[in-house]
Design a protein around this motif. Structure first.
Motif, PDB file in Angstrom:
ATOM      1  N   SER A 159       0.837  -1.195   0.000  1.00  0.00           N
ATOM      2  CA  SER A 159       0.000   0.000   0.000  1.00  0.00           C
ATOM      3  C   SER A 159       0.877   1.251   0.000  1.00  0.00           C
ATOM      4  CB  SER A 159      -0.893  -0.010   1.239  1.00  0.00           C
ATOM      5  OG  SER A 159      -1.514   1.223   1.368  1.00  0.00           O
ATOM      6  N   LEU A 162       1.567   3.238   3.240  1.00  0.00           N
ATOM      7  CA  LEU A 162       2.578   2.875   4.237  1.00  0.00           C
ATOM      8  C   LEU A 162       3.744   3.850   4.169  1.00  0.00           C
ATOM      9  CD1 LEU A 162       2.891  -1.010   4.129  1.00  0.00           C
ATOM     10  CD2 LEU A 162       1.642   0.431   5.728  1.00  0.00           C
ATOM     11  N   ILE A 180      10.705   0.676   6.662  1.00  0.00           N
ATOM     12  CA  ILE A 180       9.368   0.318   6.167  1.00  0.00           C
ATOM     13  C   ILE A 180       9.443  -0.472   4.863  1.00  0.00           C
ATOM     14  CG2 ILE A 180       7.102   1.201   5.461  1.00  0.00           C
ATOM     15  CD1 ILE A 180       7.828   1.704   8.412  1.00  0.00           C
ATOM     16  N   PRO A 183      11.854  -4.037   5.053  1.00  0.00           N
ATOM     17  CA  PRO A 183      11.256  -5.161   5.784  1.00  0.00           C
ATOM     18  C   PRO A 183      10.049  -5.761   5.074  1.00  0.00           C
ATOM     19  CG  PRO A 183      11.679  -3.339   7.271  1.00  0.00           C
ATOM     20  CD  PRO A 183      11.935  -2.826   5.890  1.00  0.00           C
ATOM     21  N   ASN A 184       9.300  -4.916   4.362  1.00  0.00           N
ATOM     22  CA  ASN A 184       8.135  -5.451   3.653  1.00  0.00           C
ATOM     23  C   ASN A 184       8.514  -6.177   2.374  1.00  0.00           C
ATOM     24  OD1 ASN A 184       5.465  -4.889   4.963  1.00  0.00           O
ATOM     25  ND2 ASN A 184       6.422  -2.884   5.149  1.00  0.00           N
ATOM     26  N   GLN A 259      -0.855 -12.704   5.202  1.00  0.00           N
ATOM     27  CA  GLN A 259      -0.975 -11.604   6.158  1.00  0.00           C
ATOM     28  C   GLN A 259       0.070 -11.823   7.235  1.00  0.00           C
ATOM     29  OE1 GLN A 259      -3.935  -9.087   7.139  1.00  0.00           O
ATOM     30  NE2 GLN A 259      -3.078  -8.738   5.136  1.00  0.00           N
ATOM     31  N   MET A 260       0.828 -10.776   7.501  1.00  0.00           N
ATOM     32  CA  MET A 260       1.904 -10.871   8.475  1.00  0.00           C
ATOM     33  C   MET A 260       1.354 -11.386   9.812  1.00  0.00           C
ATOM     34  SD  MET A 260       5.219  -9.978   8.311  1.00  0.00           S
ATOM     35  CE  MET A 260       5.124  -8.855   6.952  1.00  0.00           C
ATOM     36  N   ALA A 261       1.911 -12.528  10.237  1.00  0.00           N
ATOM     37  CA  ALA A 261       1.672 -13.020  11.594  1.00  0.00           C
ATOM     38  C   ALA A 261       0.232 -13.441  11.903  1.00  0.00           C
ATOM     39  CB  ALA A 261       2.118 -11.997  12.627  1.00  0.00           C
ATOM     40  N   THR A 262      -0.605 -13.631  10.883  1.00  0.00           N
ATOM     41  CA  THR A 262      -1.982 -14.044  11.196  1.00  0.00           C
ATOM     42  C   THR A 262      -2.019 -15.403  11.873  1.00  0.00           C
ATOM     43  OG1 THR A 262      -2.029 -14.502   8.860  1.00  0.00           O
ATOM     44  CG2 THR A 262      -3.583 -12.853   9.659  1.00  0.00           C
ATOM     45  N   ARG A 264      -0.431 -16.531  14.097  1.00  0.00           N
ATOM     46  CA  ARG A 264      -0.217 -16.520  15.541  1.00  0.00           C
ATOM     47  C   ARG A 264      -1.480 -16.180  16.329  1.00  0.00           C
ATOM     48  NH1 ARG A 264       5.305 -13.279  16.210  1.00  0.00           N
ATOM     49  NH2 ARG A 264       4.942 -12.865  14.030  1.00  0.00           N
ATOM     50  N   THR A 265      -2.523 -15.782  15.652  1.00  0.00           N
ATOM     51  CA  THR A 265      -3.741 -15.388  16.373  1.00  0.00           C
ATOM     52  C   THR A 265      -4.358 -16.561  17.104  1.00  0.00           C
ATOM     53  OG1 THR A 265      -4.128 -14.154  14.364  1.00  0.00           O
ATOM     54  CG2 THR A 265      -5.727 -13.876  16.109  1.00  0.00           C
TER      55      THR A 265
ATOM     56  N   ALA B  89      -3.097   2.387   7.325  1.00  0.00           N
ATOM     57  CA  ALA B  89      -1.676   2.345   6.964  1.00  0.00           C
ATOM     58  C   ALA B  89      -0.797   1.941   8.135  1.00  0.00           C
ATOM     59  CB  ALA B  89      -1.227   3.702   6.393  1.00  0.00           C
ATOM     60  N   PHE B  91       1.911  -0.323   9.933  1.00  0.00           N
ATOM     61  CA  PHE B  91       3.035  -1.077   9.383  1.00  0.00           C
ATOM     62  C   PHE B  91       2.863  -2.544   9.762  1.00  0.00           C
ATOM     63  CE2 PHE B  91       4.976   3.185  10.468  1.00  0.00           C
ATOM     64  CZ  PHE B  91       4.751   3.698   9.210  1.00  0.00           C
ATOM     65  N   HIS B  93       4.659  -5.163   9.637  1.00  0.00           N
ATOM     66  CA  HIS B  93       5.762  -5.934  10.212  1.00  0.00           C
ATOM     67  C   HIS B  93       6.129  -5.453  11.604  1.00  0.00           C
ATOM     68  CE1 HIS B  93       7.403  -2.382   8.333  1.00  0.00           C
ATOM     69  NE2 HIS B  93       8.505  -2.529   9.031  1.00  0.00           N
ATOM     70  N   GLN B 137      -3.652  -8.963  13.782  1.00  0.00           N
ATOM     71  CA  GLN B 137      -4.353  -9.678  14.847  1.00  0.00           C
ATOM     72  C   GLN B 137      -5.411  -8.813  15.527  1.00  0.00           C
ATOM     73  OE1 GLN B 137      -0.421 -10.421  16.618  1.00  0.00           O
ATOM     74  NE2 GLN B 137      -1.095 -12.519  16.869  1.00  0.00           N
TER      75      GLN B 137
END
Lengths: 265, 367
Positions: A159, A162, A180, A183-184, A259-262, A264-265, B89, B91, B93, B137
């Motif tokens: 996006s 960001l 930003i 890392p993405n 999706q980042m880290a989903t 872990r939910t 928006a 971030f 990460h 999350q």
């Protein structure tokens, strides 16, 4: 559920036929590499690992493997750095971008023998001795398109807000890039790197043309083939095949959007 | 903090994308500490106003002044404003606290101070427990609050909010409206809030700026805009005004008549000098709210006309009647809102009724 329609059955049959015809030959060398070969025929009654043991003692093969790994790693570093930079340029600037993209894709789309010959002539003209360096350059030119495309696709799916949010919160361009954007992009870069390594690992045509005295694994394999079919070849093909599959599976893990880290939910 | 001092002033600001103009010569003053809502339909240029102030887009012409200083050329990362983006928006990460602390850490503030200010900001938006979660999350409302905490932690002079509630469902949106308003009162910071939802604007704003097609149509308190719209667009955009076209008659003190298909309607022109000076015979509209219209009884004289009820819609506390008024060839469709009664409405569909509204509840809008 109702009975499948004739068209569905037909499609399934075609798919199965194509899969069997196209892909079953790939498994023959893997399976047969675990059996004794006598007089050029596979003896299915005597399973053995002797070909692998022989391979492990073959210094020429081990040297070729070492060369392949060195070339692969150098290619990965060069192509990831330059592919990422080119993708960033394409994404952010206008000047000459369509020409740039065309040039990046050209070596990947051309027949390898043409790319290889072009490079060979170029190296001769500038007086660069054929060596591992020329192999690395050849591979990088070839695999650059893959890394570039992978990173660019990630960039384009990121996006725009960001980056705007980062500036809005007071970050400089440099901070925005390191904290930003990079890392993405990282998982796309890792995925691109694995694909680049897999391509470099298997590349034969360009390598044959631009290499000096040292040969990589596929080139070694090519040389062995000329002397006749031996059990080692089976084992070697099986190993290369399995390694390549492993790399591709790894690459897919990094590249499939998530999706980042989903989880872990 | 003084609501009478201008914090930010836009002077003759224009913006075009290529040859397409999106803002025409905008003048706007934002007062220190106020909650200003920019309201308009999509394509009205409201988001562009916000992006120009935030520094996300360069101006085509004009200037933006902060405390009297021209900041038109100031880069975005130097402006003391922070934005809550429509898509938040966040971030992906970084954890919630990483996101909220970002604005401080890029300014090289000490870790310890960042940690304490982050936890303060998260307490303020009631997300203390979620500091170590990732944005993916969180629910929509929680992400919204993270975005808000991230914007206010740098103590900006102005917080810009770009339709931040658009993605939330109705109930959550109501809660967030109250929440935003209470936060704004607590931190006493100026909010510039962009929305296309007039109910949201009325509920939250100290002042509303109505935009249409790249122009500011009216700037005023919600009350002013609701009861004294200055043009047809605002009158129609705000709720379900009844508008009846006609020609202005001669001024009568603080009132002025208008000749319409429903006869002569007398309306108030109190505090609106432009209506006093408009020449006789000019095209205009009589505007009156559905709740101002009522069934006439014997003592009502002015602004009296008859109509036929075509529909009755029960809406909980009130019932809305749709009425066709006036002669057949020039029938006007009007709405009348009345309190609902437990034993049903006294009215029936198809019934002829006599209607009126008080002159002080009627209003004129130039066409």
């Amino acid at each position: 559920m109702s009975a499948p329609r004739p068209s569905t059955i037909f499609l399934a049959a075609i798919t199965a036929l194509v899969a069997v015809l196209l892909y079953s030959p790939l498994f023959v060398p893997i399976v047969s590499s675990f059996f004794t070969i006598s007089h050029g025929n596979v003896d299915w009654s005597s399973p053995t690992l002797s070909t692998y043991v022989a391979l492990a003692g073959n210094h020429e093969i081990l040297a070729a493997l070492r060369t392949t790994l060195i070339v692969g790693l150098c290619t990965v570093v060069l192509s990831v750095v330059s592919g990422t930079l080119l993708a960033l340029y394409y994404h952010g600037r206008r000047f000459g971008r369509s020409y740039l993209q065309f040039i990046i894709f050209l070596p990947f789309l051309m027949p390898p023998i043409i790319s290889g010959l072009a490079l060979l002539i170029f190296f001769r003209e500038i007086g660069l001795e054929r060596s591992l360096l020329t192999v690395v350059i050849g591979h990088t030119v070839f695999v650059l398109a893959i890394v570039y495309r992978t990173v660019l696709m990630r960039l384009q799916s990121m996006s725009r807000t960001l980056v705007e949010a980062s500036y809005d919160l007071g970050a400089t361009g440099w901070q925005t890039f390191w904290r930003i954007i990079l890392p993405n992009l990282s998982s796309a870069m890792v995925g691109g790197a694995i694909l680049a390594f897999a391509l470099s690992f298997d590349e034969t045509m360009i390598t044959i043309l631009v290499t000096g005295t040292q040969s990589t694994l596929p080139v070694r394999l090519w040389a062995m083939m000329r002397l006749g079919f031996s059990p080692d070849i089976n084992a070697l093909v099986a190993l290369i095949l399995m390694f390549t599959v492993l790399l591709c599976v790894l690459a897919a893990r990094f590249l499939i959007p998530r999706q980042m880290a989903t989880e872990r939910t | 903090m003084n609501q009478n001092i201008d914090l930010l002033t836009l002077r003759s600001v224009s913006k075009s994308y290529g040859t397409v103009p999106v803002l025409h010569d905008i003048d706007l003053s934002i007062r220190d500490g106020e909650f200003l809502t920019v309201l308009g339909p999509s394509g009205s240029g409201k988001t562009t106003v916000l992006r120009l102030i935030g520094g996300l887009e360069p101006l085509t012409a004009g200037e933006i002044r902060l405390d009297g200083q021209d900041i038109s050329r100031m880069p975005i990362n130097k402006r003391p404003f922070n934005t809550v983006f429509q898509d938040y928006a966040l971030f992906p990460h970084m954890t919630v606290s990483g996101n909220v602390g970002y604005g401080l850490s890029v300014r090289h503030i000490k870790r310890k101070e960042i940690a304490s200010r982050v936890s303060q900001a998260l307490e303020l938006v009631q997300l203390g427990r979620f500091a170590e979660r990732f944005p993916a999350q969180l629910s929509g409302g929680q992400r919204q609050r993270v975005a808000l905490a991230r914007a206010l932690i740098c103590q900006p002079r102005l917080i810009l909010l770009d339709e931040p509630l658009a993605a939330l469902d109705l109930e959550l949106r109501r809660q967030m409206q109250e929440f935003l308003k209470s936060i704004q009162r607590e931190i006493k910071t100026t909010f510039l809030f962009v929305t296309h939802d007039q109910e949201e604007a009325i509920g939250m704003a100290d002042r509303i700026c109505v935009m249409q097609a790249g122009h500011i149509r009216q700037l005023g308190t919600p009350h002013e805009l609701y009861y004294k719209p200055n043009c047809e667009f605002v009158a129609r955009f705000f709720g379900e005004n009844n508008l009846v076209a006609g020609k202005l008659g001669p001024v009568q003190g603080e009132q002025r008549p208008i000749e319409t298909a429903l006869g002569r309607l007398v309306c108030s022109i109190c505090d609106q000098p432009h209506l006093k000076t408009a020449p006789d015979g000019v095209s205009a509209f009589a505007a009156f709210r559905p709740e101002a219209l009522h069934l006439a009884d014997a003592k009502d004289g002015a602004n009296r006309f008859s109509g036929t009820i075509t529909d009755l819609a029960f809406a909980g506390s009130s019932t809305v009647a749709t009425i066709m008024a006036g002669a057949n060839d020039a029938a006007q469709r009007l709405r009348l809102r009345m309190p609902s009664r437990i034993d049903g409405s006294a009215l029936k569909s198809g019934e002829m009724v006599s209607l009126c509204f008080a002159p002080h509840e009627g209003h004129l809008v130039l066409a």
